[in-house]
Design a protein around this motif. Sequence first.
Motif, PDB file in Angstrom:
ATOM      1  N   ASP A   4       0.907  -1.176  -0.001  1.00 25.65           N
ATOM      2  CA  ASP A   4      -0.035   0.115   0.150  1.00 25.65           C
ATOM      3  C   ASP A   4       1.063   1.184  -0.192  1.00 25.65           C
ATOM      4  O   ASP A   4       1.710   1.192   0.663  1.00 25.65           O
ATOM      5  CB  ASP A   4      -1.118   0.156   1.305  1.00 25.65           C
ATOM      6  N   TYR A   5       0.572   2.180  -0.743  1.00 17.59           N
ATOM      7  CA  TYR A   5       1.093   3.498  -1.012  1.00 17.59           C
ATOM      8  C   TYR A   5       1.444   4.168   0.475  1.00 17.59           C
ATOM      9  O   TYR A   5       2.550   4.506   0.778  1.00 17.59           O
ATOM     10  CB  TYR A   5       0.458   4.451  -1.866  1.00 17.59           C
ATOM     11  N   LYS A  13      11.931   2.667   7.285  1.00 20.79           N
ATOM     12  CA  LYS A  13      12.966   2.205   6.081  1.00 20.79           C
ATOM     13  C   LYS A  13      12.984   2.621   4.872  1.00 20.79           C
ATOM     14  O   LYS A  13      14.120   2.805   4.213  1.00 20.79           O
ATOM     15  CB  LYS A  13      12.699   0.658   5.786  1.00 20.79           C
ATOM     16  N   THR A  14      11.925   3.224   4.240  1.00 21.49           N
ATOM     17  CA  THR A  14      11.638   3.983   2.998  1.00 21.49           C
ATOM     18  C   THR A  14      12.749   4.965   2.989  1.00 21.49           C
ATOM     19  O   THR A  14      13.528   5.437   2.151  1.00 21.49           O
ATOM     20  CB  THR A  14      10.283   4.413   2.689  1.00 21.49           C
TER      21      THR A  14
END
Length: 221
Positions: A4-5, A13-14
């Motif tokens: 999911d966006y 972590k992104t």
Amino acid sequence: EELDYDDWLSDSKTWVNFGDKCAIYQMYSAAADFYALGILKDPNAFRKPMLWYRFAKSCSRCGRQSDAELAIVQALTKAPHNLQLIRAKNYWVNKELRNKYDYSQLLQTEMPEIVRLVPQDLTRAEKVFLKCQGICKGIIERQHLAAGVGRRKDITKKMSAKLGIMLEDSYPLLLSCTTNWMGKISYLSVYDLNRNKKGRLNLKVPFLPMRESSNPRKLEL
């Protein structure tokens, strides 16, 4: 796997991945901004001390010293015995130490001056923490041992092995070893048949037979 966006955006972590890339190329200001986004968007960021440490280190390297000091304090609230965080806090918070020592110049100084800066004996709290850490590692070793023997409950004896050797001039010795309950061997027992005396030969590097052989319950010298 579907992602999911919104979940992707709210995962620290992104932003850590972006920040790490910037830090590799010494873009510390951008790295600090990405780590900050990870802290702001991840609802569990306060539980991640190394995320705060990354943010603190990038802030320190781009001149945001007050942010670095606050971030390292936050990291220590979740990992109060982490020696890496403690050393960073002592250095960043101590302005006199930070201003006194330029480490690029310190490398050119004499060895006694460098040795003087090395921390001395561990505090009691640090020793307690290291002891607890050792216990934790022991639990992990026991889990590995349980997996190695197929989690059988009928095994109640420690592995052991014996070997007779003949030294020069026909001097007989008997070597034996026994694992501890974690399956580790740290010394060999030596029996002198001529003198009827026993000794111990400590191993510099203890080993686990179950990791050396495909048969976890077979031990040979």
